[in-house]
Design a protein around this motif. Structure first.
Motif, PDB file in Angstrom:
ATOM      1  N   THR A 426       0.827  -1.211   0.000  1.00  0.00           N
ATOM      2  CA  THR A 426       0.000   0.000   0.000  1.00  0.00           C
ATOM      3  C   THR A 426       0.863   1.263   0.000  1.00  0.00           C
ATOM      4  O   THR A 426       0.507   2.262  -0.642  1.00  0.00           O
ATOM      5  CB  THR A 426      -0.977   0.006   1.185  1.00  0.00           C
ATOM      6  N   ASP A 427       1.988   1.239   0.691  1.00  0.00           N
ATOM      7  CA  ASP A 427       2.909   2.383   0.660  1.00  0.00           C
ATOM      8  C   ASP A 427       3.417   2.632  -0.757  1.00  0.00           C
ATOM      9  O   ASP A 427       3.451   3.775  -1.237  1.00  0.00           O
ATOM     10  CB  ASP A 427       4.104   2.139   1.578  1.00  0.00           C
ATOM     11  N   LEU A 428       3.837   1.569  -1.414  1.00  0.00           N
ATOM     12  CA  LEU A 428       4.417   1.709  -2.750  1.00  0.00           C
ATOM     13  C   LEU A 428       3.384   2.176  -3.768  1.00  0.00           C
ATOM     14  O   LEU A 428       3.686   3.011  -4.638  1.00  0.00           O
ATOM     15  CB  LEU A 428       5.035   0.384  -3.185  1.00  0.00           C
ATOM     16  N   ILE A 429       2.179   1.644  -3.681  1.00  0.00           N
ATOM     17  CA  ILE A 429       1.137   2.075  -4.616  1.00  0.00           C
ATOM     18  C   ILE A 429       0.808   3.547  -4.385  1.00  0.00           C
ATOM     19  O   ILE A 429       0.618   4.319  -5.346  1.00  0.00           O
ATOM     20  CB  ILE A 429      -0.123   1.198  -4.475  1.00  0.00           C
ATOM     21  N   ALA A 430       0.769   3.970  -3.125  1.00  0.00           N
ATOM     22  CA  ALA A 430       0.516   5.382  -2.825  1.00  0.00           C
ATOM     23  C   ALA A 430       1.615   6.268  -3.403  1.00  0.00           C
ATOM     24  O   ALA A 430       1.333   7.350  -3.953  1.00  0.00           O
ATOM     25  CB  ALA A 430       0.404   5.580  -1.310  1.00  0.00           C
ATOM     26  N   LEU A 431       2.861   5.830  -3.309  1.00  0.00           N
ATOM     27  CA  LEU A 431       3.972   6.594  -3.889  1.00  0.00           C
ATOM     28  C   LEU A 431       3.856   6.660  -5.405  1.00  0.00           C
ATOM     29  O   LEU A 431       4.138   7.697  -6.016  1.00  0.00           O
ATOM     30  CB  LEU A 431       5.309   5.967  -3.489  1.00  0.00           C
ATOM     31  N   ARG A 432       3.434   5.577  -6.010  1.00  0.00           N
ATOM     32  CA  ARG A 432       3.275   5.569  -7.473  1.00  0.00           C
ATOM     33  C   ARG A 432       2.236   6.595  -7.911  1.00  0.00           C
ATOM     34  O   ARG A 432       2.409   7.285  -8.919  1.00  0.00           O
ATOM     35  CB  ARG A 432       2.895   4.161  -7.946  1.00  0.00           C
ATOM     36  N   HIS A 433       1.141   6.674  -7.177  1.00  0.00           N
ATOM     37  CA  HIS A 433       0.113   7.665  -7.503  1.00  0.00           C
ATOM     38  C   HIS A 433       0.591   9.085  -7.202  1.00  0.00           C
ATOM     39  O   HIS A 433       0.227  10.034  -7.894  1.00  0.00           O
ATOM     40  CB  HIS A 433      -1.160   7.379  -6.709  1.00  0.00           C
ATOM     41  N   LYS A 434       1.411   9.258  -6.171  1.00  0.00           N
ATOM     42  CA  LYS A 434       1.833  10.594  -5.743  1.00  0.00           C
ATOM     43  C   LYS A 434       2.842  11.215  -6.694  1.00  0.00           C
ATOM     44  O   LYS A 434       2.767  12.420  -6.997  1.00  0.00           O
ATOM     45  CB  LYS A 434       2.433  10.508  -4.337  1.00  0.00           C
ATOM     46  N   TYR A 435       3.796  10.415  -7.171  1.00  0.00           N
ATOM     47  CA  TYR A 435       4.895  10.951  -7.974  1.00  0.00           C
ATOM     48  C   TYR A 435       4.691  10.634  -9.452  1.00  0.00           C
ATOM     49  O   TYR A 435       4.765   9.463  -9.856  1.00  0.00           O
ATOM     50  CB  TYR A 435       6.234  10.380  -7.504  1.00  0.00           C
ATOM     51  N   PRO A 436       4.452  11.643 -10.291  1.00  0.00           N
ATOM     52  CA  PRO A 436       4.253  11.399 -11.722  1.00  0.00           C
ATOM     53  C   PRO A 436       5.406  10.640 -12.379  1.00  0.00           C
ATOM     54  O   PRO A 436       5.191   9.888 -13.333  1.00  0.00           O
ATOM     55  CB  PRO A 436       4.110  12.810 -12.302  1.00  0.00           C
ATOM     56  N   ASP A 437       6.628  10.799 -11.864  1.00  0.00           N
ATOM     57  CA  ASP A 437       7.777  10.102 -12.450  1.00  0.00           C
ATOM     58  C   ASP A 437       7.666   8.585 -12.320  1.00  0.00           C
ATOM     59  O   ASP A 437       8.356   7.847 -13.036  1.00  0.00           O
ATOM     60  CB  ASP A 437       9.080  10.565 -11.793  1.00  0.00           C
ATOM     61  N   LEU A 438       6.829   8.100 -11.391  1.00  0.00           N
ATOM     62  CA  LEU A 438       6.689   6.654 -11.194  1.00  0.00           C
ATOM     63  C   LEU A 438       5.560   6.060 -12.025  1.00  0.00           C
ATOM     64  O   LEU A 438       5.368   4.846 -12.019  1.00  0.00           O
ATOM     65  CB  LEU A 438       6.442   6.336  -9.711  1.00  0.00           C
ATOM     66  N   ARG A 439       4.817   6.872 -12.721  1.00  0.00           N
ATOM     67  CA  ARG A 439       3.687   6.372 -13.491  1.00  0.00           C
ATOM     68  C   ARG A 439       4.098   6.020 -14.908  1.00  0.00           C
ATOM     69  O   ARG A 439       5.114   6.476 -15.412  1.00  0.00           O
ATOM     70  CB  ARG A 439       2.569   7.418 -13.531  1.00  0.00           C
ATOM     71  N   GLY A 440       3.252   5.228 -15.554  1.00  0.00           N
ATOM     72  CA  GLY A 440       3.361   4.995 -16.991  1.00  0.00           C
ATOM     73  C   GLY A 440       4.767   4.762 -17.499  1.00  0.00           C
ATOM     74  O   GLY A 440       5.562   4.033 -16.898  1.00  0.00           O
ATOM     75  N   ASN A 441       5.081   5.408 -18.601  1.00  0.00           N
ATOM     76  CA  ASN A 441       6.380   5.260 -19.244  1.00  0.00           C
ATOM     77  C   ASN A 441       7.158   6.571 -19.192  1.00  0.00           C
ATOM     78  O   ASN A 441       6.713   7.552 -18.627  1.00  0.00           O
ATOM     79  CB  ASN A 441       6.207   4.819 -20.696  1.00  0.00           C
ATOM     80  N   GLY A 442       8.316   6.570 -19.791  1.00  0.00           N
ATOM     81  CA  GLY A 442       9.150   7.767 -19.819  1.00  0.00           C
ATOM     82  C   GLY A 442      10.608   7.388 -19.761  1.00  0.00           C
ATOM     83  O   GLY A 442      10.997   6.251 -20.039  1.00  0.00           O
ATOM     84  N   GLU A 443      11.415   8.336 -19.361  1.00  0.00           N
ATOM     85  CA  GLU A 443      12.853   8.104 -19.290  1.00  0.00           C
ATOM     86  C   GLU A 443      13.163   7.044 -18.238  1.00  0.00           C
ATOM     87  O   GLU A 443      12.615   7.059 -17.136  1.00  0.00           O
ATOM     88  CB  GLU A 443      13.555   9.413 -18.936  1.00  0.00           C
ATOM     89  N   LEU A 444      14.057   6.123 -18.606  1.00  0.00           N
ATOM     90  CA  LEU A 444      14.489   5.075 -17.684  1.00  0.00           C
ATOM     91  C   LEU A 444      15.990   4.878 -17.832  1.00  0.00           C
ATOM     92  O   LEU A 444      16.483   4.538 -18.905  1.00  0.00           O
ATOM     93  CB  LEU A 444      13.765   3.754 -17.978  1.00  0.00           C
ATOM     94  N   GLU A 445      16.711   5.123 -16.756  1.00  0.00           N
ATOM     95  CA  GLU A 445      18.148   4.851 -16.724  1.00  0.00           C
ATOM     96  C   GLU A 445      18.372   3.664 -15.803  1.00  0.00           C
ATOM     97  O   GLU A 445      18.151   3.751 -14.600  1.00  0.00           O
ATOM     98  CB  GLU A 445      18.922   6.072 -16.219  1.00  0.00           C
ATOM     99  N   PHE A 446      18.821   2.552 -16.368  1.00  0.00           N
ATOM    100  CA  PHE A 446      19.033   1.331 -15.598  1.00  0.00           C
ATOM    101  C   PHE A 446      20.521   1.203 -15.309  1.00  0.00           C
ATOM    102  O   PHE A 446      21.352   1.260 -16.231  1.00  0.00           O
ATOM    103  CB  PHE A 446      18.535   0.131 -16.400  1.00  0.00           C
ATOM    104  N   MET A 447      20.883   1.042 -14.039  1.00  0.00           N
ATOM    105  CA  MET A 447      22.287   1.082 -13.631  1.00  0.00           C
ATOM    106  C   MET A 447      22.680  -0.206 -12.920  1.00  0.00           C
ATOM    107  O   MET A 447      22.048  -0.591 -11.930  1.00  0.00           O
ATOM    108  CB  MET A 447      22.505   2.277 -12.695  1.00  0.00           C
ATOM    109  N   PHE A 448      23.711  -0.861 -13.445  1.00  0.00           N
ATOM    110  CA  PHE A 448      24.210  -2.087 -12.824  1.00  0.00           C
ATOM    111  C   PHE A 448      25.630  -2.339 -13.308  1.00  0.00           C
ATOM    112  O   PHE A 448      26.075  -1.766 -14.312  1.00  0.00           O
ATOM    113  CB  PHE A 448      23.319  -3.274 -13.186  1.00  0.00           C
TER     114      PHE A 448
END
Length: 509
Positions: A426-448
């Motif tokens: 529930t915390d994570l889903i709330a954060l996803r709704h709160k922060y537009p950067d966590l929604r849908g698609n967009g820029e993704l930098e994967f680091m490993f």
């Protein structure tokens, strides 16, 4: 593209097992309506509902007898319409499960197709010319019809394959091309079913075995062409309706077939299984604390698919589904928390399987029910409280056995526990709704780093760091910022991310 998908978080409901409102031991539509506020409080604003159509239930409803009638054990068509209305009143969308590749062998179409005399449905399914023709490369049911021919099945013997044609014709006496008028009639019949439920309030469909339509279609281009035609219908008449494919090929499903979403499925050795399940009991999964996983293998597969499809649709990660052993069979509690952190912060549209929010267990070795076999243990009743059958049903004999463990997790004992999976989800889903950067698609930098399991990714101003290992790890990072959320011991200090075993950190830069 329906705009609502950009902030959608789905909850998958297996109707047999969710909530029994009438005490017959089987979940039902009215039971789902009773729990809509629960779904909303999770933060989920959309539901994928497994099949509720009339069926003999040889395969849990994936053997449809009547696409336009709700199975009596679940309720009525009017009940389903009321579910749509009640869900919409709470801001929740509903996707029905569409089964386009086959029907039940008790479907009226098939009853007609089996007859010796030619009729309107003779080509609705795939029959050979004679009973002596049973090519071994196909699943054929032989010699059981009045008609002189054998018929193809997609999966179980009770699921005759609908006829969308053959991409490569190898038996011209009985195989038709996809553009043949008889094959096009099958396509139009499926469109008619979709329109029927969309008019009644459905918000779209999850499409079962979406890549299975045209046979001998190795590259799936003929199948994708059919779905592109369906998408054109939706865009014209139902532009807010959405489709998600059970395909696991985003370029083909999304870019070519026109699906709005494509599931990242648990195919052995692919990117999904390498994250959460790869190897016997998950010992080589990235999120297994033993540290034998391979992040690069996931990234090499996922990132090209994401970059090629992100402008046209969404790749959907799921916590689990009705066809897989629950992740509790593979990962420990802390690993599951980290896996949830990954799923709900990655691009795409996430799906939460009922019961995963309370860490429901996979019940191994159950007797198969309705064609479930090894999947049966992932389909057991939802565990609501400490009451009879853990709150699922007042029946003395529920559809499937509930967890008999003394410490069986329930909504009642998990939702207020600060250390619970429920709290994390529930915390994570709330954060996803709160922060537009966590929604849908967009820029993704994967680091490993190649050969190392800890990894990170950035989405806009948010950076997520993961240490799934059972040992401490330290990141050198070019990003500094404020801590937004963390699991386990993790902190940022002087350009370094210090992470305790099995920890997660989200920062805003």
């Amino acid at each position: 593209m329906p705009e609502w998908l950009n902030d959608a978080v789905f909850y998958e409901i297996y109707p047999q097992s969710f909530n029994d409102s009438d005490g017959d031991g089987i979940g039902d539509i009215n039971g789902i309506i009773e729990k809509l506020d629960y779904v909303k409080n999770l933060g989920c604003n959309a539901i994928w509902l497994n099949p509720v159509y009339d069926s003999p239930f040889m395969d849990a409803g994936y053997d449809v007898r009547d696409y336009k009638r709700v199975a009596p054990r679940y309720g009525t068509n009017e009940d389903l319409v009321r579910l749509f209305e009640q869900a919409h009143a709470r801001g929740i969308k509903i996707l029905l499960d569409l089964v386009p590749g086959h029907t039940s062998d008790t479907h009226p179409w098939f009853s007609e197709a089996k007859k010796a005399e030619e009729n309107e449905y003779s080509n609705r399914y795939i029959f050979t010319k004679t009973v002596w023709d049973a090519p071994p490369q196909y699943r054929m049911m032989c010699g059981i019809c009045e008609r002189n021919g054998n018929y193809m099945v997609n999966y179980f013997s009770s699921q005759p394959a609908l006829n969308y044609g053959f991409g490569e014709i190898t038996h011209p006496d009985w195989q038709l091309p996809p553009e043949h008028p008889e094959c096009q009639k099958t396509v139009e019949a499926i469109k008619d079913i979709m329109r029927f439920w969309l008019e009644k309030g459905a918000d779209g469909f999850r499409v079962d075995m979406a890549d299975s339509l045209v046979k001998n279609d190795d590259d799936k281009t003929a199948t994708a062409k059919i779905w592109r035609g369906v998408r054109e219908m939706l865009d014209k008449d139902y532009p807010e309706a959405a489709m998600v494919a059970e395909w696991c090929n985003p370029q083909r499903a999304i870019n070519d077939g026109g699906f709005h979403m494509d599931f990242y499925l648990d195919h052995y050795g692919n990117g999904y299984s390498r994250l959460f399940r790869y190897g016997e009991w998950g010992d080589r999964a990235v999120f297994n604390k033993n540290g034998k996983g391979d992040v690069k293998a996931f990234a090499d597969e996922y990132l090209p698919n994401y970059n090629l499809s992100k402008d046209n649709g969404y790749i959907s990660f799921m916590t689990n589904n009705h066809d897989m052993p629950r992740v509790t069979a593979y990962l420990d509690k802390q690993a599951i928390k980290l896996a949830d952190a990954f799923i709900f912060t990655m691009p795409g549209v996430p799906f939460l399987y009922y019961g995963d929010e309370i860490d429901m267990r996979y019940q191994a070795d159950l007797v198969s029910k309705e064609g479930g076999f090894s999947r049966t243990g992932s389909r057991t009743p939802m565990q609501w409280n400490s009451g009879k059958n853990l709150g699922f049903s007042e029946s003395d004999e529920p559809y499937l056995p509930v967890d008999k463990s003394a410490d069986a997790p329930t909504v009642e004992n998990q939702k207020d526990d600060p250390d619970s999976i429920y709290r994390v989800v529930t915390d994570l889903i709330a954060l996803r709704h709160k922060y537009p950067d966590l929604r849908g698609n967009g820029e993704l930098e994967f680091m490993f780093e190649e050969g190392k399991v800890p990894f990170a990714f950035r989405r806009g101003k948010l950076v997520m760091y993961f240490n799934p290992l059972g040992v401490e790890f330290e990141f050198d990072t070019k990003y500094n910022g404020d801590v937004i959320y963390k699991l386990g011991g993790a902190e940022i200090e002087n350009g370094k991310i210090k992470m305790q075993p099995q920890s997660f950190l989200m920062i805003e830069i």
